[in-house]
Design a protein around this motif. Structure first.
Motif, PDB file in Angstrom:
ATOM      1  N   GLU A  97       3.392  -0.452  -0.180  1.00 26.20           N
ATOM      2  CA  GLU A  97       4.116  -1.150   1.082  1.00 26.20           C
ATOM      3  C   GLU A  97       3.943  -0.609   2.204  1.00 26.20           C
ATOM      4  OE1 GLU A  97       5.461   0.080  -1.575  1.00 26.20           O
ATOM      5  OE2 GLU A  97       7.688   0.678  -1.160  1.00 26.20           O
ATOM      6  N   LYS A  98       3.804   0.585   2.315  1.00 25.38           N
ATOM      7  CA  LYS A  98       3.517   1.265   3.511  1.00 25.38           C
ATOM      8  C   LYS A  98       2.045   1.691   3.848  1.00 25.38           C
ATOM      9  CE  LYS A  98       8.174   2.956   3.866  1.00 25.38           C
ATOM     10  NZ  LYS A  98       8.614   2.025   4.772  1.00 25.38           N
ATOM     11  N   GLU A 354      -1.176  -8.249   4.529  1.00 26.66           N
ATOM     12  CA  GLU A 354      -0.398  -8.059   3.368  1.00 26.66           C
ATOM     13  C   GLU A 354      -0.879  -8.202   1.943  1.00 26.66           C
ATOM     14  OE1 GLU A 354       3.251 -10.226   3.416  1.00 26.66           O
ATOM     15  OE2 GLU A 354       3.775  -9.179   5.396  1.00 26.66           O
ATOM     16  N   THR A 357      -1.331  -4.527   1.051  1.00 24.97           N
ATOM     17  CA  THR A 357       0.299  -3.828   0.867  1.00 24.97           C
ATOM     18  C   THR A 357       0.803  -4.491  -0.441  1.00 24.97           C
ATOM     19  OG1 THR A 357       1.370  -5.196   2.461  1.00 24.97           O
ATOM     20  CG2 THR A 357       0.539  -3.108   3.247  1.00 24.97           C
ATOM     21  N   LYS A 358       0.288  -6.080  -0.649  1.00 24.99           N
ATOM     22  CA  LYS A 358       1.185  -6.555  -1.872  1.00 24.99           C
ATOM     23  C   LYS A 358       0.306  -6.712  -3.105  1.00 24.99           C
ATOM     24  CE  LYS A 358       4.643  -8.685   0.769  1.00 24.99           C
ATOM     25  NZ  LYS A 358       4.994  -9.758   1.609  1.00 24.99           N
TER      26      LYS A 358
END
Lengths: 365, 303
Positions: A97-98, A354, A357-358
């Protein structure tokens, strides 16, 4: 007529050889081969695709990517048995997520609890990072890199002599290693195979679906501020954070003026940058150009995490650059106006991805 | 000459487990598996390199006091180095490079492996070992008037732990989290105790570790042989190498070593006791040691 010979593997990894005949009937095109066993559809094949507008994947002749290798590497990336106390895995400091960074300037999450001396680097588009890894280029490739954090007493502190037996006693690792490396001379689990599998997985951590990428692929529009930011970027930043291949790095080491002196030789010369690898004066204070993708998730910034925000980073370039003999020539007489900073911030946010990150496929299952 | 077939015993792997029931401590003795004749081709010959280490002319041993020409005393725990990339050259200049020729030469005391920690309940160690003979397989039949070999590991393999060749093994002499933070091999390492001439034996002795590594420390050694070494299919020929280890310290002052102690070593019982270091933290001296590793070899002769 074309003949394809495929090997399909079930979940339990017993090999089921199958012969598939595809009659193309003069159409000439190869059909993509699909995995016929739905239980093996665990997202690995999806991971091995690369963004269409990216350069071709560099060939890694000594460790070619396979579904089985990536699958094993993905499992190992989350494996706490890679650490001495069996409590630390790669994801302890490389959080998806980072964008696979950890959100702190310098971490103390290693086994000893001691402060490390470099900011946890993000793991993004590493398949194209072929000019040295770590902030100072101390590792030549991903295979050679991982042994550093795995063995360092202030990081994972694993005794690599114990590692193969430790993994062999756990879950289905023996089968996974056999499936991933069927052709290796050394049978069973070995440390080099651990390194190879991790590298295969890390080469799938590709981010190429941000708003910027959609703009490049003409499926999205940039705002006026973002477009102004891109123009400033091309004029002032793209020398090092190269945009031509959409990777936002030149994979080269630069002194970006963070410090004026590099006399501190403590902590194994961590503050001397690439000098500690090459021992050339011209490499004092040089660090590898990081990608600028996913900056919203990767604060704090720089090799030692000294800047908490992107505004601080841009202020450094606008008015904080410190002179020294090894300062990059493109940063001498460098200027950045308030308007340019504001536009750049708008543009840089278009690099947040995203879907990276996802992406659930990055997680072991 | 010995027949090759008697040497085809390829691997020795000893793994012994000792359970000390009262402390629950597990000790493993680890021996590296050595594939002497990996991919051996019986139509070619084997050349046995027999390395004779001396110190100031005396036969070298670990745990024994030696005096150098200046009167300083050395006592060694360890001498290890990678001997690699063996080449044989014919009188007409034709050179044959032997593939996969990477050998770990060692004469050392018990070695505790990196990663051992005080907190760990498992200790890996390797018993004292002397390995000064290496079998160079796959030498095409012929008469060779020159031999070349390197001390260290060439950049291709030094930079890439995913590649394997010969005896190269990241568990052996690898620089994984040490003074250079460069994932590569240590080319040569020697450890011991040094006492300068006239210094007080109780207060004046220093424990030293001297190491070379990094691609710039790779050195080739070349000898013209007084009589050629003759390689014959399926047979073993002998080539004696003489290495004068006192030469390693030419131009170096052990008591003045300026290298840094790697951070991790404090927690490693194998390494924490040393107090003088020669490594990339003292670059000029390391370059000198790399040069000295080359000049320590003083003679090669077929016999």
């Amino acid at each position: 007529m074309a003949v394809f010979i495929n090997t399909f593997r079930h979940n339990n990894l017993k090999t089921v050889p199958a012969l598939l005949l595809l009659l193309t009937l003069g159409m000439g095109a190869c059909q993509p081969t699909e995995d016929i066993d739905p239980t093996t559809n665990d997202g690995v094949a999806e991971l091995m695709k690369t963004p269409a507008h990216f350069p071709a994947l560099p060939d890694v002749s000594y460790n070619r990517q396979t579904i089985e290798g990536v699958r094993l590497g993905r499992k190992l990336f989350f494996e706490t048995s890679l650490s001495g106390n069996n409590q630390i895995s790669c994801v302890t400091c490389h959080l998806q997520e980072k964008a696979f960074t950890d959100g702190v300037a310098l971490t103390t999450k290693g086994q000893s609890g001691a402060l490390l001396f470099r900011n946890t680097p993000g793991l993004t588009n590493l398949a194209w990072a072929t000019n040295g890894l770590f902030w100072d280029g101390g590792a030549t490739n991903l295979e050679s890199l991982s042994i550093g954090p795995i063995t360092h007493l202030d990081e994972m502190a694993q005794n690599i002599l114990e590692l193969p037996a430790e993994l062999a006693a756990k879950e289905n690792y023996v089968q996974l290693f056999d499936a991933a490396f069927p052709d290796e001379k050394a049978t069973g689990i070995t440390t080099p195979k651990v390194l190879k599998a991790l590298a295969q997985y890390m080469r799938t951590l590709n981010s190429g679906n941000a708003k910027y990428d959609q703009f490049i692929q003409k499926t999205a529009q940039l705002t006026e501020a973002e477009q102004r930011g891109m123009a400033v970027f091309d004029a002032k930043c793209a020398t090092c954070h190269q945009r031509s291949q959409h990777l936002f790095t030149d994979n080269v080491f630069h002194n970006n003026g963070l410090d004026s002196e590099f006399t501190d030789i403590s902590h194994e010369r961590a503050a001397q940058g690439r000098f500690r690898i090459t021992f050339k004066n011209e490499d004092l204070g040089k660090y590898k150009t990081p990608t600028l993708r996913n900056l919203s998730f990767t604060a704090p910034y720089m090799h030692d995490g000294r800047f908490k925000t992107l505004e601080e980073v841009l202020n450094h370039y606008a008015s904080g650059i410190k002179a020294s003999p090894s300062l990059d020539t493109s940063l001498r007489d460098f200027t950045l106006s308030s308007q340019e900073k504001s536009d750049l911030l708008s543009f840089l946010k278009t690099l947040d991805d995203e879907s990276f990150t996802k992406n659930k496929n990055f997680k072991s299952r | 000459m010995k027949k090759v077939s008697s040497l085809v015993v390829a691997a020795s792997a000893a793994l012994a487990f000792t359970l000390a029931s009262c402390t629950k401590e597990v000790e493993k003795i680890v021996e590296k598996t050595v594939f002497v004749n990996q991919d051996f081709d019986a139509t070619k010959g084997v050349v046995k390199l027999n390395i004779n280490h001396t110190f100031n002319g005396q036969p070298f041993e670990i745990r024994k006091n030696f005096t150098d020409v200046a009167g300083n005393t050395f006592r060694f725990d360890e001498v290890r180095y990678w001997l690699s990339n063996v080449e044989f050259v014919k009188a007409n200049g034709e050179a044959t490079k032997i593939p996969n020729s990477y050998y770990l030469v060692e004469d050392r005391d018990t070695l505790f492996y990196y990663g051992t920690t005080a907190a760990s309940t498992t200790r890996n160690f390797s018993a004292p070992k002397k390995r000064t003979e290496v079998l160079v397989g796959n030498v095409p039949a012929g008469e060779y008037t020159k031999v070349r070999f390197a001390i260290g590991v060439d950049p291709t393999y030094n930079n890439n732990f995913a590649l394997s060749a010969g005896e190269l093994d990241i568990n052996q002499m690898a620089q994984v989290a040490s003074w250079a933070w460069q994932t590569s091999y240590i080319f040569l390492r020697t450890k011991g105790i040094f006492l300068a001439k006239g210094a007080d034996a109780l207060s004046g002795s220093v424990r030293f570790v001297a190491e070379t590594g990094g691609n710039d420390s790779y050195r080739m050694v070349e000898f013209t042989l007084p009589t050629p070494v003759i390689s014959k299919a399926g047979q073993v020929s002998n080539l004696a190498l003489s290495s004068e280890l006192a030469n390693l310290f030419t131009g170096l002052n052990v008591a003045a070593f300026k290298g840094t102690k790697p951070a991790g070593w404090a927690a490693d019982p194998n390494l924490t006791k040393y107090d003088k270091f020669l490594n990339a933290g003292s670059l000029d001296d390391m370059v000198k040691l790399a040069d000295n590793a080359k000049t320590s070899f003083v003679k090669a002769a077929a016999n």
